[in-house]
Design an enzyme around this catalytic site. Structure first.
Site, mmCIF file in Angstrom:
data_model
loop_
_atom_site.group_PDB
_atom_site.id
_atom_site.type_symbol
_atom_site.label_atom_id
_atom_site.label_comp_id
_atom_site.label_asym_id
_atom_site.label_seq_id
_atom_site.Cartn_x
_atom_site.Cartn_y
_atom_site.Cartn_z
ATOM 1 N N ASP A 281 74.273 49.152 -17.676
ATOM 2 C CA ASP A 281 74.905 50.260 -16.394
ATOM 3 C C ASP A 281 73.833 51.112 -18.114
ATOM 4 O O ASP A 281 73.930 51.172 -19.346
ATOM 5 C CB ASP A 281 76.082 49.854 -16.253
ATOM 6 C CG ASP A 281 75.899 51.112 -15.360
ATOM 7 O OD1 ASP A 281 75.122 52.547 -14.702
ATOM 8 O OD2 ASP A 281 76.499 51.477 -14.431
HETATM 9 C C1 BGC Z 1 76.265 54.196 -12.446
HETATM 10 C C2 BGC Z 1 75.403 53.151 -11.631
HETATM 11 C C3 BGC Z 1 73.507 54.354 -11.694
HETATM 12 C C4 BGC Z 1 73.562 54.569 -13.110
HETATM 13 C C5 BGC Z 1 72.555 55.835 -12.763
HETATM 14 C C6 BGC Z 1 75.781 54.543 -13.565
HETATM 15 O O1 BGC Z 1 76.910 55.069 -14.220
HETATM 16 O O2 BGC Z 1 77.255 52.981 -12.967
HETATM 17 O O3 BGC Z 1 75.552 52.772 -11.044
HETATM 18 O O4 BGC Z 1 72.887 53.759 -10.390
HETATM 19 O O5 BGC Z 1 74.762 55.204 -13.556
HETATM 20 O O6 BGC Z 1 72.595 57.133 -12.434
#
Ligand code: BGC
Length: 750
Positions: A281
């Site tokens: 993540d």
């Molecule tokens: C989130 C993810 C997301 C990623 C990309 C993160 O802050 O937890 O679910 O896919 O950002 O935008």
């Protein structure tokens, strides 16, 4: 074959017809260590890619890395022009010209938005959910994207956690079915088709159990919950061939998910045989230092790579640290090869090596994005997602003629909030409001008054909201209109940005002055239909006690207002069922249907005054609305629950049937639900577990027999070592229209 050495003319030796693993092997052989690590690096979109190249700061570094083959993927670059521009740099300027995989958060649609995922889950309609994901994939792929960071398959029992809007609710069985439907919808049967994209099951794992529902918080659950509740939807997604998984921000048992070898290697890659790749993540490798789990960047890179995180999203750490770690002998190059191989395989499967610009067709983009055909699909999905929570005296559906209707609430005239939280690509204010939807019914006299704002000032996806807790200056106008109305429709609930990432709440009542508004209107007119807009279960205990009709409409996407109006007026008979329990108050959380019995589940029958049983002294144990609850404009009767026998062998299939009759006056759909209870086992089992459901339609007066099948897979569970076991014993089964059904029978498993 798109891959040649652009500078040294070092052409790769595979041919087009070779199997993908052979192509990947021959490519890996000619890649430098740096280039392989480059595949493991993902950057966020960084400059106006269609303008001049950046010549300073972070953007310049990213640009240099891209040119030098040190970037495997980019996220949040969207639109064919922008994607083509970054792809061109990767393909034409880097040594090997390896195409990028382009990721984006296509969570419930790209431009045309479906209901938020939690709402879709309320439909229990797997076909519709799959179609909705297909539409999202069609639009995203037409806009240059070939990988979505969805589905989010985190099970959660905590409505304080804002991200429950992104998932399928509290149940692992329903969650697994929906995970599969979404993966199928995004990926289709052929990943190389131009209208399908790679899916990403996230967040691995246990993010939905963040303590106290506080975002990014510690997770501390036992093995039984991990294996029986958290992991099943991920496993189902892997079995449905999901191409990628994203790890989670949280720690599990003291180990951040990003560096969790037990989760990523032992379970996901070894036990389940997952062949795709794992993306971290956002910056979660870097965050292991902040957690106090890694000493520094180098240590964090080592931990994440060894644990099995294949691609680094925006930590910028793999690209800076891994090469030296390999040279120092700390990480075996085989680990890097494995990660690069997994990533390249997905790129081949997407067809990016055949044509890196295959998702960059401007004509297709114009035709497909915002296609009117997609509106029908998301409207259908929106109607199916609505749950009728309460309907006393048949207040709903509304009469179509001769009525004075007062429509009240800021959300009734909202075109932004219905779009929900994760809708980065869609245009602001493009949702149909409830007011617009109701205006289509012209034979009533409809008057709209806001009553009160929910928020104050600007509202942005990334910024904290300010809730209106003081301004009641428009109450009186609304009260005056309500006084004269035959029926009052009040649209209340949460602003679209009150749920989603980093939107935890400790108070899940109606926000701001809305509860006061509701009570003020109720004083002058009791004929209220409460239409809820929200991204999580709310605690609306006062409303449940006083308001005769309550309709849960979540955030329903682009066509929200039409869907709500059609249900209010009975042109669509609601059939949604709650995928998550609604508590009476926040203190009951976590409250979920598949809880354990405890040793003291009920009051002492002979000494009811005694306090020594599992309960609260200030609120009853039951929730406000149960999992699986949802009414219709008709009624259903369940009878003749039948099993062919009462004793079954381990390997036998158990066939169960039940008769369901539409006992009302109109056609309706019903989600018939099958639950089991394993009465005695080597670890305690839930009081009920969903193991099957069927969505059926019945004409007024019609009866249908619905058949369910149980087998070993449905009757077993995971022990605390994570092994699936089936134990003989007595099982109780329940069938009905909600998790509260009492129609039951028993059988023995030998
Ligand atoms: C989130 C993810 C997301 C990623 C990309 C993160 O802050 O937890 O679910 O896919 O950002 O935008």
């Amino acid at each position: 074959m798109a891959c040649t050495d652009n500078h040294n003319n070092n052409t790769i030796t595979y041919s087009k017809t070779d199997p993908i693993n052979k192509k990947v092997d021959s490519l890996i052989k000619i890649m430098t260590l740096k280039e392989k690590i480059g595949q493991m690096n993902q950057y966020n979109g960084f400059w106006d890619v269609t303008g001049p190249a950046p010549d300073n700061g972070d953007a310049e570094i990213k640009y240099e890395h891209l040119k030098n083959g040190l970037v495997g993927s980019m996220l949040s670059v969207r639109g064919t022009k922008a994607v083509r521009a970054v792809q061109k740099i990767a393909v034409e300027e880097s040594r090997l010209g390896i195409p990028l995989i382009i990721g984006f958060d296509v969570i419930h649609g790209y431009k045309t938005l479906s209901p938020i995922p939690l709402a879709e889950a309320a439909s229990w309609d797997l076909e519709a959910i799959e179609k909705s994901a297909q539409v999202a994939a069609a639009e995203a792929s037409a806009a240059g994207i070939n990988w979505t960071f969805a589905p989010m398959v985190d099970i959660s029992r905590d409505p304080r956690w804002g991200r429950v809007m992104e998932g399928a609710g509290e149940d692992p069985f329903l969650g697994s079915k929906i995970a599969v439907a979404r993966v199928k919808g995004f990926q289709g049967d052929d990943l190389s088709a131009v209208n399908t994209i790679a899916a990403c099951a996230k967040h691995f794992a246990a993010y939905g159990f963040s303590e106290a529902g506080k975002e990014y918080n510690t997770v501390d659950i036992g093995n039984s919950t991990l294996h029986n509740t958290v992991l099943p939807p991920f496993k189902a997604a892997v079995e449905a061939n999901v191409k990628t998984l994203m790890n989670a921000f949280n720690e599990y048992d003291g180990v951040p998910a990003t560096g969790n070898e037990y989760l990523l290697r032992n379970i996901l890659k070894d036990k389940w045989g997952f062949k795709g790749f794992v993306i971290t993540d956002w910056a979660s490798i870097k965050e292991m230092v902040i957690w106090g789990y890694a000493k520094d960047k180098r240590d964090a890179a080592k931990i994440a790579a060894l644990a099995g995180s294949d691609m680094d999203m925006e930590s910028h750490i793999y690209v800076s640290e891994l090469e030296q770690l390999v040279k120092d002998g700390v990480i075996d190059e085989k680990i890097i090869d494995e990660a690069a191989r997994r990533i390249l395989t997905v790129k081949f499967e997407l067809g990016l090596f055949d044509d890196p610009y295959r998702y960059c067709d401007e004509t297709r983009e114009k035709e497909v994005v915002n296609s009117p055909k997609h509106l029908d699909v998301v409207l259908d999905m929106a109607k199916k997602s609505i749950v009728l929570l309460k309907n006393e005296n048949d207040l709903l559906p509304l009469k179509k003629q001769g009525q004075n209707i007062a429509l009240i609430g800021a959300l009734a005239n909202e075109k932004n909030s219905p779009l929900g939280s994760w809708r980065i690509a869609s245009k602001d204010n493009t949702g149909v409001s409830v007011l617009e939807g109701m205006q289509n019914y012209k034979d009533n006299n409809l008057i709209y008054k806001k009553g009160a704002d929910i928020t104050v000032g600007d509202t942005q996806f990334v910024n904290e909201l300010t809730i209106n807790t003081t301004d009641k200056s428009e109450f009186n106008e609304a009260i005056d209109v309500a006084k004269k109305a035959d029926v009052v429709v009040m649209v209340l609930g949460e602003h679209g940005f009150q749920s989603g990432e980093a939107r935890s709440r400790t108070d899940i009542n109606l926000p701001g002055v809305q509860q006061e508004l509701l009570e003020a209107i109720y004083k002058v007119n009791k004929n209220i239909v409460l239409v809820l807009n929200n991204g999580r279960p709310l605690s609306i205990t006062w409303a449940d006690k006083h308001i005769p009709a309550i309709l849960e409409t979540w955030q329903l996407g682009t066509q929200a207002g039409h869907a709500v109006a059609q249900v209010l007026y009975g042109d669509y008979n609601p059939s949604g069922k709650l995928p998550m329990t609604f508590p009476r108050n926040v203190g009951q959380i976590p409250i979920y249907y598949n809880h354990k019995n405890t040793g003291r589940p009920v009051r002492d029958a002979f000494n009811p005054e005694l306090v020594f049983w599992s309960h609260y002294s200030d609120v009853e144990n039951t929730p406000l609305y149960h999992f699986g609850h949802g009414l219709s404009y008709t009624t259903f009767k369940y009878e003749n629950l039948a099993l062919e026998k009462t004793v079954f062998g381990m390997d036998e299939t158990i066939n169960i049937s039940v008769g369901i009759t539409n006992t009302g006056k109109v056609t309706g759909k019903e989600v018939a639900q099958l639950y089991i209870r394993d009465l005695v086992a080597s670890t305690t089992r839930p009081v009920k577990e969903l193991k099957g459901f069927e969505l059926i339609e019945l004409q007024a007066g019609e009866t249908k027999t619905v058949n369910f099948v149980l087998n070993k897979a449905s009757l077993g569970f995971y022990n605390n070592q994570g092994d699936f076991i089936i134990e003989p014993g007595t099982f109780e089964i329940f069938i009905g229209g909600s998790s509260q059904t009492t129609l039951n029978t028993r059988f023995e498993l030998e």
